[in-house]
Design an enzyme around this catalytic site. Structure first.
Site, mmCIF file in Angstrom:
data_model
loop_
_atom_site.group_PDB
_atom_site.id
_atom_site.type_symbol
_atom_site.label_atom_id
_atom_site.label_comp_id
_atom_site.label_asym_id
_atom_site.label_seq_id
_atom_site.Cartn_x
_atom_site.Cartn_y
_atom_site.Cartn_z
ATOM 1 C CG ASP A 75 -29.206 46.433 80.423
ATOM 2 O OD1 ASP A 75 -28.876 45.284 80.821
ATOM 3 O OD2 ASP A 75 -30.384 46.775 80.282
ATOM 4 N N GLY A 122 -31.775 43.211 87.378
ATOM 5 C CA GLY A 122 -31.756 42.099 88.322
ATOM 6 C C GLY A 122 -32.069 40.807 87.604
ATOM 7 N NE ARG A 131 -37.574 32.737 98.896
ATOM 8 C CZ ARG A 131 -37.432 32.765 100.202
ATOM 9 N NH1 ARG A 131 -37.060 31.661 100.847
ATOM 10 N NH2 ARG A 131 -37.663 33.855 100.894
ATOM 11 C CD GLN A 145 -26.519 47.282 89.383
ATOM 12 O OE1 GLN A 145 -27.550 47.571 89.989
ATOM 13 N NE2 GLN A 145 -26.542 46.812 88.146
ATOM 14 C CG ASN A 164 -39.716 41.768 92.209
ATOM 15 O OD1 ASN A 164 -39.868 42.591 93.092
ATOM 16 N ND2 ASN A 164 -40.591 41.601 91.225
ATOM 17 C CG ASP A 192 -47.261 45.864 95.349
ATOM 18 O OD1 ASP A 192 -47.469 44.997 94.493
ATOM 19 O OD2 ASP A 192 -46.132 46.089 95.830
ATOM 20 C CG HIS A 220 -42.949 44.193 95.151
ATOM 21 N ND1 HIS A 220 -44.219 44.582 94.793
ATOM 22 C CD2 HIS A 220 -42.333 43.802 94.009
ATOM 23 C CE1 HIS A 220 -44.361 44.447 93.479
ATOM 24 N NE2 HIS A 220 -43.233 43.971 92.985
ATOM 25 C CB SER A 275 -47.130 44.762 85.243
ATOM 26 O OG SER A 275 -46.400 44.327 86.380
#
Length: 364
Positions: A75, A122, A131, A145, A164, A192, A220, A275
């Site tokens: 991390d 991320g 975006r 990485q 994501n 999903d 995704h 989630s």
């Protein structure tokens, strides 16, 4: 009495007993022999998903009840203390399969000799962020990485990107870790897939394990296409088509699809957090099936490098239906695609092409 023949028989019997005893001992020692530990990298390990995922790995949920593991956590510097706390908890858990824990903020150390890499780290998009800003920061993270994995990971390292934009993060990682085979770089759409299984099971009031062969096509994201056209349910009279059993095309083509596409946002709205538990469970499912194989007659959804199947641009990381055997995945071929599905599949592919273009523009 012929003592010579009697002696010869005694020698043969003695030899046979001795040989049988050695065979039995060898079989028992083989059964008792412990497997070599698998080194599992988890990036972003101090976060929510990491907190749910790490004990699952240590308990054998990901790789099986007979597979020892060494967990290597990575991390950022600001999370170093939380990472140390996570290491303490793993030690305190006294997990029989856990053979070692590494907690570090050094990517090279974390990636050393890893066999499996689960990329949770991320930058999520937050309110007010453009975006391109999100993409630019993630490109930077995954480039760094990827270089660490390229230099230090085991040659057969399997990679699962969860953070994501998962598909495009995996694409960047593939670009900068060329020695890792394309087939070994994947992203998570099993979450999903599992959500879709759950919704169908709830609708039909059946056990979720009775539902199989749903497909998540594409990205995704909110453009993903959950497809039930080939899905079945086990009933007392044999396997039945999901579409026929539900007998409500309007629901399947509208509300069902949007529920899966927007499930992550709905969970954030409900619990004010993402989630984490279901994502961790899905990551375990993804790796377990990839390593240990899918049940006969069952496929799952994985974000993998397109080979051009179903008209999807080669090289994109796109979610397909796959089966797994001997540590390798294969895209399920020959499925009939109707006009509705074709439009949905193309729409999510186009979004991935746009993301790819945006990501590569961030590389300068």
């Amino acid at each position: 009495m012929d003592y010579t023949k009697l002696f010869e028989k005694a020698v043969v019997v003695s030899f046979s007993v001795s040989l049988f005893s050695k065979i039995i001992r060898h079989m028992w020692s083989s059964m008792d022999a412990e497997k070599e530990p698998v080194k599992v990298l988890v990036t972003g390990a101090a976060g929510q998903i990491g907190y749910a995922l790490l004990p699952m790995i240590a308990r054998g949920v990901m790789l099986g009840p007979d597979q020892p593991v060494i967990i290597q956590m990575l991390d950022i510097e600001q999370s170093a203390k939380a990472l140390d706390g996570m290491k303490m908890e793993l030690i305190d858990g006294a997990f029989p399969l856990l053979r070692g824990v590494v907690a570090t903020t050094d990517a090279d150390e974390a990636c050393r000799d890893v066999n499996i890499a689960v990329m949770l780290g991320g930058i999520p998009r937050k309110e007010g962020m453009e975006r391109k800003d999100v993409m630019s920061r993630n490109v930077s993270i995954y480039k760094a990485q990827a270089l660490a994995l390229e230099q230090h990971a085991a040659a057969d390292c399997k990679v699962l990107v969860v953070a994501n934009p998962a598909n495009t993060n995996a694409l960047i990682l593939k670009e900068f870790a060329p020695s890792i085979p394309d087939k070994n770089i994947t992203c998570l759409t099993r979450l999903d897939h599992n959500r879709a299984l759950g919704q169908i099971a709830e609708k039909l009031k059946v056990h979720v394990s009775d539902v199989k062969n749903i497909i998540i096509w594409g990205n995704h994201s909110s453009t993903q296409y959950p497809d039930v056209n080939h899905a079945t349910v086990a009933t007392s009279s044999g396997e039945r088509s999901v579409r026929n059993l539900i007998a409500d095309d309007k629901w399947l083509n509208t509300e069902f699809i949007t529920t899966i596409q927007q499930r992550g946002a709905a969970i954030i709205k409900a619990r004010k957090l993402s989630s984490a538990l279901s994502a961790a469970s899905a990551a375990c499912d993804h790796i377990r099936d990839w390593v240990r194989g899918t049940p006969k007659g069952t496929w799952v959804s994985m974000g993998v490098c397109s080979d051009g199947s179903y008209g999807i641009q080669p090289g994109l990381i796109y979610s397909f239906p796959v089966t797994c055997q001997n540590g390798e995945w294969s895209i399920v071929q020959g499925l009939k695609i109707d006009e509705f599905s074709r439009a949905k599949m193309d729409a999510t592919a186009n979004e991935l092409i746009e993301e790819k273009s945006l990501a590569f523009s961030c590389l300068g």
